[in-house]
Design a protein around this motif. Structure first.
Motif, short mmCIF file in Angstrom:
data_model
loop_
_atom_site.label_atom_id
_atom_site.label_comp_id
_atom_site.label_asym_id
_atom_site.label_seq_id
_atom_site.Cartn_x
_atom_site.Cartn_y
_atom_site.Cartn_z
N THR A 23 0.84 -1.20 0.00
CA THR A 23 0.00 0.00 0.00
C THR A 23 0.87 1.25 0.00
O THR A 23 1.94 1.27 0.62
N PRO A 24 0.43 2.31 -0.69
CA PRO A 24 1.18 3.56 -0.69
C PRO A 24 1.24 4.17 0.71
O PRO A 24 0.27 4.11 1.46
N ALA A 25 2.40 4.75 1.04
CA ALA A 25 2.59 5.37 2.35
C ALA A 25 2.95 6.84 2.23
O ALA A 25 3.32 7.47 3.20
N GLY A 26 2.88 7.39 1.01
CA GLY A 26 3.21 8.80 0.79
C GLY A 26 4.68 9.01 0.51
O GLY A 26 5.53 8.19 0.87
N ASP A 27 4.99 10.10 -0.15
CA ASP A 27 6.37 10.49 -0.49
C ASP A 27 7.11 9.40 -1.27
O ASP A 27 8.32 9.23 -1.11
N GLY A 28 6.40 8.63 -2.09
CA GLY A 28 7.04 7.59 -2.89
C GLY A 28 7.37 6.33 -2.11
O GLY A 28 8.07 5.46 -2.62
N ASN A 29 6.91 6.23 -0.88
CA ASN A 29 7.15 5.05 -0.05
C ASN A 29 5.92 4.15 -0.05
O ASN A 29 4.81 4.57 -0.37
N PHE A 30 6.15 2.90 0.33
CA PHE A 30 5.09 1.89 0.40
C PHE A 30 5.24 1.11 1.70
O PHE A 30 6.31 1.13 2.31
N THR A 31 4.17 0.41 2.09
CA THR A 31 4.24 -0.46 3.27
C THR A 31 3.70 -1.84 2.93
O THR A 31 2.87 -2.00 2.04
N SER A 49 9.42 -12.48 4.93
CA SER A 49 8.18 -12.49 4.15
C SER A 49 7.81 -11.09 3.68
O SER A 49 7.41 -10.89 2.52
N SER A 50 7.95 -10.09 4.54
CA SER A 50 7.67 -8.71 4.15
C SER A 50 8.67 -8.23 3.12
O SER A 50 8.31 -7.59 2.13
N LEU A 51 9.95 -8.54 3.33
CA LEU A 51 10.99 -8.13 2.39
C LEU A 51 10.78 -8.78 1.02
O LEU A 51 10.96 -8.13 -0.02
N LYS A 52 10.38 -10.03 1.01
CA LYS A 52 10.16 -10.74 -0.25
C LYS A 52 9.01 -10.10 -1.03
O LYS A 52 9.12 -9.87 -2.23
N ARG A 53 7.90 -9.79 -0.33
CA ARG A 53 6.76 -9.17 -1.01
C ARG A 53 7.15 -7.81 -1.58
O ARG A 53 6.79 -7.46 -2.70
N ALA A 54 7.91 -7.02 -0.81
CA ALA A 54 8.35 -5.71 -1.27
C ALA A 54 9.27 -5.84 -2.48
O ALA A 54 9.13 -5.10 -3.46
N ASP A 55 10.19 -6.79 -2.43
CA ASP A 55 11.11 -7.01 -3.53
C ASP A 55 10.36 -7.41 -4.80
O ASP A 55 10.65 -6.91 -5.89
N ALA A 83 5.46 -7.86 11.31
CA ALA A 83 6.63 -7.14 10.79
C ALA A 83 6.11 -6.14 9.77
O ALA A 83 5.58 -6.54 8.73
N ASP A 84 6.21 -4.86 10.10
CA ASP A 84 5.76 -3.77 9.22
C ASP A 84 6.98 -3.19 8.51
O ASP A 84 7.90 -2.70 9.16
N LEU A 85 6.97 -3.25 7.18
CA LEU A 85 8.07 -2.76 6.38
C LEU A 85 7.64 -1.53 5.60
O LEU A 85 6.61 -1.55 4.93
N THR A 86 8.42 -0.47 5.70
CA THR A 86 8.25 0.71 4.86
C THR A 86 9.44 0.70 3.90
O THR A 86 10.59 0.54 4.33
N PHE A 87 9.14 0.85 2.61
CA PHE A 87 10.19 0.76 1.59
C PHE A 87 9.88 1.68 0.42
O PHE A 87 8.78 2.23 0.31
#
Length: 92
Positions: A23-31, A49-55, A83-87
């Protein structure tokens, strides 16, 4: 009866894992969030698991994933683990 006990132990150790949509988190970031209910899942697996989905998400865009921050919540075996990832995705 013995197989019933074995099945119960496997269910407790394995837990139930869900990975959210990106999902978008603003300023070009996602979560993205990974949540495990029950079980004794190692934190490393939950974070992975979070890192894999983001990748995967960034690769679909033809870009590379850049981790901003990873936060964890919960107590293994007691409360849901998250585990909440912002990327962000950056050009290669």
């Amino acid at each position: 009866m013995r197989s019933l006990y074995l099945a119960a132990i496997v269910a407790v150790v394995a837990g139930c894992t869900t990975v959210s949509d990106v999902t978008p988190a603003g300023d070009g970031n996602f979560t993205v969030t990974t949540q495990v209910r029950g079980g004794m899942t190692p934190w490393g697996e939950i974070k992975a698991s979070s890192l894999k989905r983001a990748d995967e998400y960034c690769r679909q865009q033809g870009e590379q994933m850049h981790q901003i921050v990873m936060q964890t919540h919960g107590v293994r075996g007691w409360t849901p683990q998250e585990a909440d990832l912002t990327f962000s995705c950056i050009a290669r």
